[in-house]
Design a protein around this motif. Structure first.
Motif, PDB file in Angstrom:
ATOM      1  N   GLN A  33       0.848  -1.188   0.000  1.00 20.63           N
ATOM      2  CA  GLN A  33       0.000   0.000   0.000  1.00 20.63           C
ATOM      3  C   GLN A  33       0.887   1.242   0.000  1.00 20.63           C
ATOM      4  O   GLN A  33       2.071   1.166   0.303  1.00 20.63           O
ATOM      5  CB  GLN A  33      -0.872   0.037   1.263  1.00 20.63           C
ATOM      6  N   GLY A  36      -7.228   0.313  -2.362  1.00 22.13           N
ATOM      7  CA  GLY A  36      -7.052  -0.108  -3.746  1.00 22.13           C
ATOM      8  C   GLY A  36      -5.770   0.433  -4.335  1.00 22.13           C
ATOM      9  O   GLY A  36      -4.787   0.636  -3.625  1.00 22.13           O
ATOM     10  N   SER A  37      -5.819   0.713  -5.638  1.00 18.71           N
ATOM     11  CA  SER A  37      -4.579   1.032  -6.339  1.00 18.71           C
ATOM     12  C   SER A  37      -4.145   2.478  -6.177  1.00 18.71           C
ATOM     13  O   SER A  37      -3.088   2.864  -6.632  1.00 18.71           O
ATOM     14  CB  SER A  37      -4.742   0.730  -7.822  1.00 18.71           C
TER      15      SER A  37
END
Lengths: 377, 339
Positions: free
Chosen positions: A284, A305-306
């Motif tokens: 992360q 998420g990304s």
């Protein structure tokens, strides 16, 4: 048999539906790229938030918020507020109020009320030179609450140099009565993020440059003003944002290894050096680790998420300090089994511990990832 | 008129039986064609901003937009061959004639889809080279004298590369692009502080200055802060070279966000630029390259090159500070990554 008017109407309706439908179809397939951060007070944190003891203080969009008992509350309205930290006795907050050309440190009540302004960094109204203003960031009180440590860009030595150094300022004193503690490397942005230590001295972050022109940071330890001090981490580790555990034996930090990545790393700290590093989170964009005062885990900020807006995450202690294994089960051979010549049952292996994973506390907010998290017991 | 005999009656009856069927077929065809045309009109209306932007930005023919059901989705990334793009960035505020701006940022990007390799080479804006328009000057002047064609020709001749496409973006264009993408995530390498950052965006006095301070560490930057991060140079030990590193960083962050874009997002993106972005690429080419952005997932396959010493030397020529290229070192490097 359909009459001509009806057929025409049907044709028009079909064309309208097809045209508008296609437009809507395309519009509906647009990606939601531009997510607007919701105010933390407008969201319900995930249930684990109720398990976090005490109160956390975080910044978003120039406002400070608190999270206690699973509920977010507004502490200050939006107005450039960032980087909250607690006084050692937890009676009030320190925070930075940032304007366009300067920033100042304030002492706030836990309810956000301004108690005092501790710096005065705005340039004179009669001086149009932008360089007459100053920045103060990353304020921390000394354990005895007599000194304010912060990063501060003092009067420029060279025309374009705006490098911060760590300064110590007696409470209530002006910057002229303060002392510069560190000597930053020129044209690097300087030294930031002081972390006063219970036994005196402080850890801070120093920036430097390699031969390829790449900038990176090191954690440094210094025990007295303008002493050389010593590096706690290497240039290649590229670590910053140090946070000391409540018992003072562990240091959490963010390390980027000169890449576009960040890892949450912890290491034992004996007061003068760091032990073996342990990467806790590497998948992360981690920022701003904060130990819970009861030692139950580490909170941090990272996008879900990304990428995108930074959310609050919680890493329970079990992820880095699993409970000691219980006694191994050793089956006792029964008398009847022994009599019958049956083989003694083999001891079954203890089940493998379930890995403890980070828990996402918020969604759809966008916390300021350059702002520390303050945590009140 | 008397009707025919028995065979004539049969034909008439058969014709009467066939006529409704023929009518239904022709009616259905009419409705289908009408619906198709209406769908295309709807799609055209949706893509109109992108089409107009493409005309305004490149002046080249625009491929008809994607209409569901009429064309297949974008080809897979693997079908795209290696290509080189010249990225150009200009200070295009009120201080400058819009038709004659310098390119403060010039980055050559080579993408090899088959191996997912991306190489970025930042060209120093003060590089002292022969220009395609004649004479020797700083390379950032090529665009000013002859637009993208001159900038491309100058780069091609000096670096011995072939440029397939170019993208030019102005100050507001970069802000709008990043904002339209919802911001970018970067690990700011150090505190980027500048007391004399140009106050030229939406300002009454474009010659003014302002202070900026982009704090270090992982963070989510909006367009304005991202521009400050890549544009500031006064507080950097390496000056223009230092900000080149940051520009490449943000470029990679933009690519990361671009992974989430679909062709349906192109009109909204195009509408935001308002002349602040020009490119040789048409919509069809962009549509072709979008899946490629998503396919480039290996951060280790990205090579970033900044032409610091020994590739260049900073010196004074004609009373101006310039960067002298050492082609004996630069060209082998370029040949290796931009064959």
């Amino acid at each position: 048999m359909i009459g001509k008017p009806a057929a025409t109407a049907a044709l028009v309706i079909t064309m309208l539906l097809s045209g508008v439908g296609t437009y809507i179809y395309e519009a509906a397939h647009q990606t939601e790229l531009r997510k607007v951060a919701k105010a933390p007070t407008k969201i319900a944190p995930a249930p684990p938030a109720y398990l976090l003891s005490g109160t956390l203080y975080l910044a978003q969009g120039g406002a400070l918020y608190s999270l206690g008992g699973g509920v977010f509350k507004s502490v200050t309205p939006a107005g450039g507020w960032t980087q909250p930290s607690l006084l050692p006795n937890s009676s009030s907050l320190l925070a930075v109020k940032r304007d366009q050309s300067y920033s100042n440190v304030y002492q706030l009540g836990l309810d956000g009320s301004v108690q005092s302004q501790l710096t005065n960094n705005a340039g004179s109204r009669f001086n149009s030179d932008p360089g007459a203003n100053h920045w103060s960031f990353y304020p921390r009180f000394s354990p005895d609450e007599k000194t304010l440590y912060m990063s501060y860009d003092s009067a420029k030595q060279l025309d374009y140099e705006v490098d911060s150094a760590i300064w110590g300022l007696p409470i209530g004193a002006t910057i002229n009565q303060g002392r510069r503690w560190t000597s930053p490397n020129q044209y690097t942005g300087g030294d930031v993020q002081p972390l006063p230590l219970p036994g005196g001295g402080l850890i801070y972050v120093k920036y430097d440059e390699d031969t390829d022109g790449k900038m990176a940071s090191e954690l440094w330890l210094t025990t007295r003003p303008l002493s050389a001090g010593k590096a706690l981490t290497t240039f290649d580790e590229d670590c910053s944002q140090p946070a000391l555990s409540p018992d003072g034996t562990m240091l959490a930090m963010i390390c980027s290894r000169k890449q576009q990545q960040s890892q949450l790393v912890i290491a034992p700290f004996d007061g003068s050096s760091l032990g073996d590093r342990r990467v806790l989170v590497s998948d992360q964009w981690v920022a701003q680790p904060a130990w819970s005062p009861d030692g139950a885990g580490i909170a941090y900020l990272a996008p879900a998420g990304s990428g995108g807006l930074f959310q609050l995450w919680w890493l329970p202690k079990g992820a880095y300090a699993p409970p000691p294994p219980g006694p191994s089960p050793s089956p006792t051979p029964t008398a009847s089994a022994a009599r019958k010549g049956k083989p003694t049952p083999k001891p079954t292996a203890a089940p493998a511990p379930v890995p403890v994973k980070p828990v996402q506390i918020t969604t759809d907010v966008g916390f300021d990832a350059t702002s520390s998290i303050a945590w009140h017991a | 008129m008397p009707r025919g005999g028995s065979s004539g009656n049969r034909r008439a009856r058969a014709s009467a039986r066939r006529r409704p069927k023929v009518r239904w077929v022709s009616t259905f065809t009419l409705f289908a064609v009408a619906a198709l045309m209406a769908s295309m009109s709807g799609a055209l209306a949706f893509f109109l901003p992108a089409v107009m932007t493409a005309f305004a930005s490149t002046g080249q023919a625009v491929t008809p937009p994607f209409v569901p059901g009429l064309s297949s989705p974008s080809p897979v990334a693997a079908q795209v061959g290696p290509f080189t793009v010249l990225l150009l960035g200009s200070d295009d505020d009120q201080k400058f004639d819009p038709a004659h701006v310098l390119t403060q940022s010039m980055i050559l990007v080579r993408v090899v889809p088959a191996t997912q390799q991306v190489t970025m080479l930042s060209i120093p804006r003060d590089l002292w080279v022969p220009l395609s328009t004649g004479g020797t000057a700083k390379i950032d002047g090529a665009y000013s004298y002859g637009g993208p064609a001159a900038a491309i020709a100058t780069v091609e001749r000096n670096f011995n590369v072939h440029v397939d496409e170019y993208v030019w973006v102005g100050l507001k264009g970069l802000i709008r692009l990043i904002d339209a993408l919802g911001g970018v995530d970067v690990v700011a390498s150090n505190p980027v502080t500048d007391d004399y950052y140009p106050r030229d965006i939406d300002s009454n006095n474009p010659y003014g200055y302002m202070r900026v301070a982009v704090l270090p560490g992982p963070q989510h930057l909006d367009g304005t802060n991202a521009l400050q991060y890549v544009r500031s140079r006064h507080g950097d030990l390496e000056g223009d070279f230092g900000r080149s590193q940051r520009q490449q960083q943000v470029l990679l962050a933009i690519r990361e966000r671009a992974k989430h874009i679909t062709v349906a997002d192109v009109p909204a993106l195009a509408a935001t630029f308002n002349g602040e972005l020009k490119t040789s690429m048409g919509i069809a080419r962009i549509q072709q390259l979008l899946p490629l952005a998503a396919a480039l997932t290996n951060p280790d396959a990205v090579r970033q090159i900044v032409l610091l010493a020994p590739y260049t030397t900073i010196t004074d020529v004609d009373n101006q500070s310039v960067v002298l290229p050492h082609w004996n070192l630069i060209l082998p490097l370029v040949h290796q990554y931009f064959p």
